[in-house]
Scaffold this active site. Structure first.
Site, PDB file in Angstrom:
ATOM      1  N   GLY A  96       2.864   9.935  -0.167  1.00 41.10           N
ATOM      2  CA  GLY A  96       3.294   9.268  -1.357  1.00 41.10           C
ATOM      3  C   GLY A  96       2.526   8.440  -2.084  1.00 41.10           C
ATOM      4  N   CYS A  97       3.037   8.038  -3.293  1.00 43.06           N
ATOM      5  CA  CYS A  97       2.153   7.426  -4.193  1.00 43.06           C
ATOM      6  C   CYS A  97       1.842   5.950  -3.868  1.00 43.06           C
ATOM      7  CB  CYS A  97       2.687   7.128  -5.292  1.00 43.06           C
ATOM      8  SG  CYS A  97       4.416   6.544  -5.465  1.00 43.06           S
ATOM      9  N   TYR A  98       2.645   5.239  -3.206  1.00 44.84           N
ATOM     10  CA  TYR A  98       2.219   3.937  -2.723  1.00 44.84           C
ATOM     11  C   TYR A  98       1.338   4.184  -1.412  1.00 44.84           C
ATOM     12  CZ  TYR A  98       5.439   0.937  -5.297  1.00 44.84           C
ATOM     13  OH  TYR A  98       6.154   0.368  -6.303  1.00 44.84           O
TER      14      TYR A  98
END
Length: 351
Positions: free
Chosen positions: A149-151
């Protein structure tokens, strides 16, 4: 040519996959899957693709797709791929899943944090966590990649070298992260309306965000033990970008002193000095989301707070590129033996 299919092609991450793969010299897009826009021209959904993408949106029939594609990207909600995946599909095509279905190695943790039952846990063991800079060799051999994921990509890469080398106490790690609204997807939600987001900043998922166990698991591998971190995400009124500001206590040297900036810098250089998509900024220059927008880069730097014996680490990336589609293409390049940067030589857009 690598034949690629995309399920979820009309979400923001899916659209970014289309944009990147369209310019990839070794890829032909064979399938644009979108349950919401079946039989509609893709360029009518994303007008920026007018006269660039001629095809229409198809359904999400993976059984038919794997007969036509060498690689399948699933930019879909949590639970979708896990609900349809079969052993026979993995024999016909490679899969890169942008959801969390195969990121966590413990299905019970997945079910606890995502509140859904995992329908194909038998594939978790062999799925490779596709953080290229850390798991490059495993990705090269993989048939199923769990795209981070991005985070998590930003949070993990920013702290990973210092945890791996034992320079910070991983259990003191605090991740304070901000994201643009595209990270919430394209679906219509009241909380994401212009009037709700504009001129506003808010924290959400406080002490309960579902990316927390992913960060803990991957940084736990670096630490060689289970760790606990504090992660708080914030929504900010911009389209793209993630900025993670991370705090941790430094571990003292045998003589009682703290590691100095030169030592910290040398460790970052050791792990990332040769990485194409990680940029270690010059001393005193700290990451900004605008500097990575539209690109596959992660910008990283740090500052030692001598007064408190802590270190402040900062990382920035584009949540739709390195945080999603760009990293997926980077994984694809590795899986098919291509140059890792192929199709990803994207200069950040500024202003």
């Amino acid at each position: 040519m690598i034949k690629a299919g995309i399920i979820g092609a009309t979400g923001y991450a899916g659209a970014e996959l289309v944009r990147i793969l369209w310019g990839h010299k070794d890829v032909e897009i064979k399938w644009l899957g979108s349950r919401s826009y079946i039989d509609q021209k893709y360029a009518s959904v994303y007008q920026n693709m007018f006269e660039l993408i001629e095809g229409e949106c198809l359904d999400d029939n993976i059984g038919e797709l794997v007969k036509q594609a060498d690689v399948v990207f699933t930019a879909t909600p949590q639970g979708f791929l896990a609900s349809v995946m079969k052993e026979e599909y993995l024999k016909q095509a490679k899969f890169i899943d942008l959801s969390a279905d195969y990121r966590l190695k413990d299905k019970n943790i997945y079910e606890q944090w995502y509140n859904i039952k995992h329908q194909s846990p038998q594939f978790i063991k062999d799925a490779v966590y596709g953080l290229c800079e850390i798991n490059r060799e495993q990705v090269k051999q993989a048939d199923l990649v769990a795209n981070p994921g991005c985070y998590t990509t930003c949070s993990i890469l920013t702290a990973y070298p210092l945890i791996k080398e034992g320079l910070i106490d991983a259990d003191t790690l605090i991740v304070d992260a901000k994201s643009g609204t595209s990270g919430a997807g394209r679906g219509a939600k009241v909380n994401n309306l212009y009037c709700e987001v504009n001129e506003n900043m808010k924290a959400y998922g406080i002490a309960s965000h579902r990316h927390t166990p992913e960060i803990e698991e991957q940084l736990g591998y670096a630490a060689g033990r289970k760790i606990t971190v504090s992660f708080t995400p914030h929504l900010v009124p911009m389209n793209r970008g993630i900025l993670a500001t991370e705090y941790a206590s430094l571990i003292k040297n045998p003589d009682g002193s703290y590691p100095d900036a030169a030592k910290i810098r040398s460790v970052y250089e050791k792990y990332y000095g040769g990485e194409k998509f990680i940029r270690l900024l010059e001393q005193g220059v700290f990451p900004e989301t605008k500097w990575v927008e539209g690109s596959n880069y992660v910008d990283i730097n740090f500052k030692i707070d001598e007064r408190t014996g802590r270190i402040i680490m900062l990382g920035a990336l584009d949540n739709l590129v390195k945080g999603a589609a760009g990293q997926a293409v980077q994984n694809m390049n590795l899986m098919f033996g291509l140059a890792e940067s192929e199709g990803l030589e994207l200069v950040p857009v500024f202003p």
